[in-house]
Motif scaffolding. Structure first.
Motif, PDB file in Angstrom:
ATOM      1  N   VAL A 223       0.829  -1.209   0.000  1.00  0.00           N
ATOM      2  CA  VAL A 223       0.000   0.000   0.000  1.00  0.00           C
ATOM      3  C   VAL A 223       0.864   1.259   0.000  1.00  0.00           C
ATOM      4  O   VAL A 223       0.488   2.278  -0.594  1.00  0.00           O
ATOM      5  N   GLU A 294      -2.127  -1.994  -7.556  1.00  0.00           N
ATOM      6  CA  GLU A 294      -2.228  -0.644  -7.004  1.00  0.00           C
ATOM      7  C   GLU A 294      -3.640  -0.083  -7.117  1.00  0.00           C
ATOM      8  O   GLU A 294      -3.969   0.920  -6.483  1.00  0.00           O
ATOM      9  N   PHE A 297      -5.221   0.176  -3.640  1.00  0.00           N
ATOM     10  CA  PHE A 297      -4.550   0.914  -2.580  1.00  0.00           C
ATOM     11  C   PHE A 297      -5.367   2.129  -2.099  1.00  0.00           C
ATOM     12  O   PHE A 297      -5.448   2.372  -0.886  1.00  0.00           O
ATOM     13  N   ILE A 307      -5.952  -2.230   6.269  1.00  0.00           N
ATOM     14  CA  ILE A 307      -4.642  -2.884   6.163  1.00  0.00           C
ATOM     15  C   ILE A 307      -4.655  -4.199   6.927  1.00  0.00           C
ATOM     16  O   ILE A 307      -4.026  -5.191   6.523  1.00  0.00           O
ATOM     17  N   MET A 388      -2.533   8.482  -2.576  1.00  0.00           N
ATOM     18  CA  MET A 388      -1.712   7.376  -3.043  1.00  0.00           C
ATOM     19  C   MET A 388      -0.653   7.867  -4.024  1.00  0.00           C
ATOM     20  O   MET A 388       0.518   7.479  -3.950  1.00  0.00           O
TER      21      MET A 388
END
Length: 676
Positions: A223, A294, A297, A307, A388
């Motif tokens: 992440v 990704e 994320f 998480i 991100m």
């Protein structure tokens, strides 16, 4: 083009690890097809493969021990210093490989002697296996290429004319030999010890049934974009060594399992809100089948407690893989379910399928729980995507496609969000217009006090995604974007006096903060005097009153002077017309610099320039033009004079002097006569 994102100040361990991971990834990822080919060869033709074939199986060992590390070395060296860096990087890595083999052979000989003297005839003697130098290649090749680049810079201005090739060839060969010896005796023992330590650590985790605990590190690292340092720096080399011995490795599945991510996205699909819920199904398809991890994320960053769901799913998947003894025969890249099954060992399909289901199930259950019991807003996926991208240091085209951020990024040109250290001007051939523009902007950047920002020029065909800012004429921007997708792209109409240059300087100031050095004084005409010489521009190649009336006849007139000088053949003049038909070579300030296409460089016998002045002006595709400078360049021989031309034409007073000149000698004096 302006942006409000500022560069972070101070040292950031996370950013440093990201840079290391990115470098490792850039070395490994282009060579994944070779790893897949090796995996297929192993799957089918080793004794335990689907269709055993002893002759073809003989290629398995050389591929993993020599070909694959040397391919990585080639890529790593090329990243630092193009083809020259690739060559010395491969030579140096060969020294590390040979040094490792020599050490292993010495250890095996000593162990065999001890085994014989100990009278252990009733037990089998086990040799130490070869160490495959993937980590050695990723260290040695870039290092050797970097040293070669620095050495070349030391003597580049001191090579006598005519001896360039001799010096370049022998310097690379001699340094390559030195680097090979250094790798043999210096790096090989260190890498052998490191690989042994890492392998023992992984073996200890497996034997203690603790391997699932690595998900506590890997899933958060993904992440925060630290996964490349772990995956390509440790897991891939260890996995390849493991697969070379056992035919498969579970280490390839630790990071690539799509289950944890798809579980989170499915939970958002059923229990999310707003834009996050609407976009989650599409993201799940991309992540699971496309392998672009990704994409999930931002959904975790919207609710960081997720998480824990990713960790739980990762641990479940690893536990199932270990229980079933599964493994892949090569890295799965991207982490798609399709790619995973394509390189799975023949006895691992069921176990891998169950591991993915277990990972997705646990991740889904935990995510659903956290989404239902915790406070949940409408799901600001755009803000999470921006967060991100800030951590990643560049835009995410995949996430942007789901959130609409991609269109905004394209609109303001801010595909890159970090500090600016490398700016490139790109044109078709990398000779004329780009060299002129680079000179003008370099002067502005230096005047702003940013001495450490590189400003150079290249052909579009030689670009890769290492540049922070790419400047092109607007007709070429799309081509450049295909090669440098993560850069800020600046489109200009002309390279001599574009107002976009000041915007680029403002961008550098915004991203990099206040320059540490004092502003460099603007160069005067006298400071840039000194042209390369009559071999590049001679009085015979200067015409004070041309006869052309438009761009086509202007190209013919300037090109004829190059042909008369013995620098090019007539085919190059045709290529100058081809170049003009693609992109205008009008520079601004009454200047056009026609030149051939990149493909026409074979028509150039030597570097040369021609200058034609049109006192009454001619029409150059709608632009009034007074000076036409034809160029043909071999290597970088003509760039010094082009820089002087750029400096001259960026100064209206000097342009006026050129217009008033009555002799060719005055033209040479203004541009900088080399015979001073």
């Amino acid at each position: 083009m302006s942006t409000t994102t500022t560069a972070p100040s101070g040292f950031s361990p996370r950013v440093a690890l990201q840079k290391v991971g990115t470098s490792l990834s850039n070395m490994v990822m282009p060579n994944i097809p070779a790893l897949i080919a090796w995996g297929i060869l192993t799957a089918f033709f080793i004794p335990d493969g689907w269709t055993p074939n002893e002759p073809l199986a003989s290629a398995v060992g050389p591929m993993i021990h020599y070909l694959l590390p040397l391919l990585i070395a080639n890529t790593g060296g090329r990243m630092i210093y193009e083809a020259r860096g690739a060559v010395v990087g491969v030579i140096a890595t060969m020294g590390v490989i040979a040094g490792s083999d020599w050490l292993i052979a010495q250890d095996n000989a000593a162990a065999l002697q001890e085994w014989v003297e100990g009278g252990n005839a009733e037990s089998a003697f086990t040799e130490l296996p070869q160490v495959h130098m993937f980590i050695g290649a990723m260290i040695m090749a870039p290092l050797a290429a970097w040293v070669m680049k620095k050495l070349d810079a030391l003597w580049s201005n001191h090579i006598p004319a005519g001896f360039e090739m001799l010096v370049n060839m022998f310097s690379a060969g001699i340094f390559g030999f030195i680097a090979l010896v250094a790798g043999f005796f210096g790096l090989a023992p260190l890498v052998n010890a490191l690989m042994s330590l890492l392998a023992d650590g992984v073996a200890a985790l497996i034997n203690a049934h603790l391997l699932p605990l690595v998900s506590i590190l890997i899933e958060p690292a993904k992440v925060f974009f630290l996964n490349n340092a772990i995956n390509h720096g440790v897991l891939t080399p260890l996995g390849i060594a493991d697969a070379g011995t056992n035919g498969k490795s579970v280490l390839f599945l630790l990071e690539s399992n799509p289950g944890p991510g798809v579980g989170i996205l499915l939970a958002y699909t059923f229990f999310g809100r707003g834009a996050a819920r609407a976009s989650a199904p599409g993201a799940a398809i991309i992540q699971f089948f496309g392998g672009i991890h990704e994409i999930y994320f931002p959904y975790v960053l919207m609710k960081p407690i997720l998480i824990l769901a990713a960790i739980g799913g990762g641990m479940a998947g690893v536990a199932v893989n270990v229980a079933f003894g599964t493994g892949l025969q090569a890295p799965a890249a991207p982490g798609s379910i399709v790619a995973i099954f394509a390189v799975a060992a023949r006895d691992s399909y069921l176990g891998i399928a169950l591991a993915v289901l277990a990972a997705a199930g646990v991740s889904f259950a935990l995510s659903a729980l956290f989404l239902k019991i915790g406070k949940q807003d409408d799901g600001d996926i755009a803000a999470a995507t921006a967060k991100m991208e800030q951590m990643k240091g560049k835009k995410s085209s995949v996430a942007g496609a789901l959130t609409g951020a991609g269109a905004a990024a394209a609109a303001d040109g801010s595909d890159h969000t970090g500090p600016i250290s490398k700016i490139v001007f790109a044109c078709d051939a990398g000779m004329g217009s780009s060299a002129m523009g680079a000179t003008v902007l370099r002067k502005k950047v230096r005047a702003a006090g940013f001495e450490d920002v590189e400003v150079t020029n290249k052909a579009i065909s030689s670009l890769n995604d290492e540049w922070d800012v790419v400047v092109t004429q607007k007709e070429l921007t799309d081509r450049a974007r295909q090669r440098t997708g993560s850069a800020v792209h600046v489109s200009v109409d002309q390279f001599m006096n574009s107002p976009r240059y000041d915007e680029v300087v403002e961008l550098v100031e915004t991203r990099n903060g206040t320059a540490g050095a004092a502003a460099a004084p603007a160069a005067t005409t006298s400071e840039v005097a000194g042209a390369p010489g009559d071999s590049i521009l001679s009085p015979a190649s200067i015409v004070l009153s041309g006869t052309a009336s438009d761009s086509a006849s202007g190209i013919d007139e300037a090109g004829a002077l190059l042909v008369a000088a013995g620098a090019v053949d007539q085919g190059y003049v045709s290529a100058m017309h081809d170049r003009e038909a693609t992109v205008s070579t009008f520079m601004g300030n009454g200047l056009a610099i026609p030149h051939g296409t990149n493909e026409a460089k074979s028509s150039i016998q030597r570097s040369a320039m021609s200058i034609v002045r049109y006192p009454d002006g001619i029409d150059w595709n709608g632009n009034p033009t007074t000076f036409v400078i034809g160029i043909a360049g071999v290597g970088n021989e003509h760039l010094e004079l082009l820089q002087k031309v750029a400096m001259t034409f960026s100064d209206p007073a000097q342009v006026q002097r050129l217009e008033n000149a009555t002799t060719t000698e005055e033209i040479l004096e203004i541009l900088g006569d080399s015979k001073e």
